[in-house]
Design a protein around this motif. Sequence first.
Motif, PDB file in Angstrom:
ATOM      1  N   ALA A 169      -1.529   5.054   8.387  1.00  0.00           N
ATOM      2  CA  ALA A 169      -1.217   3.631   8.205  1.00  0.00           C
ATOM      3  C   ALA A 169      -2.181   2.768   9.013  1.00  0.00           C
ATOM      4  CB  ALA A 169       0.235   3.345   8.615  1.00  0.00           C
ATOM      5  N   PHE A 173      -4.969   0.201   7.479  1.00  0.00           N
ATOM      6  CA  PHE A 173      -5.055  -1.206   7.884  1.00  0.00           C
ATOM      7  C   PHE A 173      -6.441  -1.516   8.436  1.00  0.00           C
ATOM      8  CE2 PHE A 173      -4.546  -4.893  10.628  1.00  0.00           C
ATOM      9  CZ  PHE A 173      -3.856  -5.752   9.775  1.00  0.00           C
ATOM     10  N   SER A 262       3.132   0.226   2.407  1.00  0.00           N
ATOM     11  CA  SER A 262       3.224  -1.231   2.523  1.00  0.00           C
ATOM     12  C   SER A 262       1.871  -1.860   2.829  1.00  0.00           C
ATOM     13  CB  SER A 262       4.238  -1.611   3.611  1.00  0.00           C
ATOM     14  OG  SER A 262       5.535  -1.192   3.263  1.00  0.00           O
ATOM     15  N   VAL A 263       1.040  -1.169   3.587  1.00  0.00           N
ATOM     16  CA  VAL A 263      -0.317  -1.671   3.847  1.00  0.00           C
ATOM     17  C   VAL A 263      -1.095  -1.748   2.539  1.00  0.00           C
ATOM     18  CG1 VAL A 263      -2.540  -1.116   4.907  1.00  0.00           C
ATOM     19  CG2 VAL A 263      -0.443  -0.928   6.248  1.00  0.00           C
ATOM     20  N   GLY A 266       0.694  -4.680   0.484  1.00  0.00           N
ATOM     21  CA  GLY A 266       0.547  -5.981   1.133  1.00  0.00           C
ATOM     22  C   GLY A 266      -0.886  -6.464   1.171  1.00  0.00           C
ATOM     23  N   SER A 267      -1.824  -5.557   1.379  1.00  0.00           N
ATOM     24  CA  SER A 267      -3.233  -5.961   1.450  1.00  0.00           C
ATOM     25  C   SER A 267      -3.749  -6.409   0.088  1.00  0.00           C
ATOM     26  CB  SER A 267      -4.085  -4.810   1.988  1.00  0.00           C
ATOM     27  OG  SER A 267      -4.025  -3.675   1.125  1.00  0.00           O
ATOM     28  N   CYS A 297       1.545  -7.420   5.018  1.00  0.00           N
ATOM     29  CA  CYS A 297       1.941  -6.007   5.056  1.00  0.00           C
ATOM     30  C   CYS A 297       3.328  -5.846   5.668  1.00  0.00           C
ATOM     31  CB  CYS A 297       0.915  -5.200   5.850  1.00  0.00           C
ATOM     32  SG  CYS A 297      -0.755  -5.229   5.158  1.00  0.00           S
TER      33      CYS A 297
END
Length: 437
Positions: A169, A173, A262-263, A266-267, A297
């Motif tokens: 993760a 990111f 989620s990264v 969200g990104s 994110c």
Amino acid sequence: MGGSTDLPVPFLYAVVGASWALTISFAVLAFAWKEPRLQPTAGERPGGGAGPWAAEQPGGGAGPWAAERPGGDGQAEPARRPWLAVLGALLAAWFLGALFLGPDDASNPGIGAFYVLVWVGLVPLALLAGHVWKDLSPWRSVQWLVGRVTGRPDGFVVYRPAWGYWPAAAGLFAFVWLELASPDAGSVDAVRTWVAVYVVVTVAGGVVFGPRWFDRADPFDVYSAVVARLAPLVRDRRLAPHNPLRSLPLLPVAPGIVAAVSVLLGSTAFDSFSASEAWQSAAHSTLTTSLVLLLFCVVVAVAFVAASVATGGVTSAQRRALPGLMAHSLVPIVVGYVFAHYLTYLVERGQGVVIGLLQLLGAGDGLTVSYVLSEHPDLLAVYKVGFVVAGHVVAVVAAHDKALEVLPRAHRLTGQLAMLVLMVGYTFTGIYLLLSV
């Protein structure tokens, strides 16, 4: 890429229609799909299968956290294929040679290879060929060679299960930060520095912790493994046509899996948002951009966790486990957004990158880029909506089937309402961001 004005139907109709499609899909599933049909059988779970909650106990058997299991069907995972390892080493040498030995400006094709062929191209590759990245990875090959020489094929230190996917993760990111928030994302020096650090950390981690490091900490390896769960023709890196919705729930569950996915989601949302007039109309510092990227994110992760645990009839331990058990349902949304947002980038920019790489080898002269998608903006807009809606419908099916397995019968319907609201919200936001810029 085209915006909302390229859509051959009114923008509002597209959003409302997509939301209704999602809601109707849930309604049909709720009343016609009342028993789980897509969950792993006992033989597919690690250790023979001990039910959906077995993974709560460290080392406690099978369960859908199956995460730590060797393969996807209860059998030992196939060994890496040497010919693909050689191919991976050659491709890595080609791309890295272009990046580090090529021009010191934006014309360096290694930059495009990094952002387009590796990052974006990884998704269709995994969908078509499964987790072939594991075979291609030159860093796994280096670790294998060091393991053979030192007699420590599994490394020197045991990778702790509690670390889970958190290193991946963080790595994911770090990549999206370079691409979307860094002040010099297109700088040759910046990309060279990022790649050099990535290679050193990945190889060192593999030597120290063994192959498990790549399974849980290498951002590209993990990304490929996650998407490969949706590959319809390949299972456990071997040709085996099957229903991908049956392999999707076998996504390994470990700490950090929700953060990693989620990264990715969200990104992509931030990438669309950052191209909007509202964002582009003002100057933003690197710190502000970084914080907003992080916020996207975090919001995706927090909203998903909240929707996952919004049910009754489960113990505290089971409630804590629910986000991880449901995390696989986000994967189709990630894939849908990648195709909706980056299809033109991959197809058209990718041609230019390949031509540039070939020219470094003395070939490729005379080849030109075909703008096959940009020349048909109406069709492209339809594709965008279609990919987003398809990803969310598949996500609803995956979430519904898992809920039928893990939720008490009395809460199977009400326990999914929060997730439905979230999916509709994701759909609305996704289409709005894609088509309003």
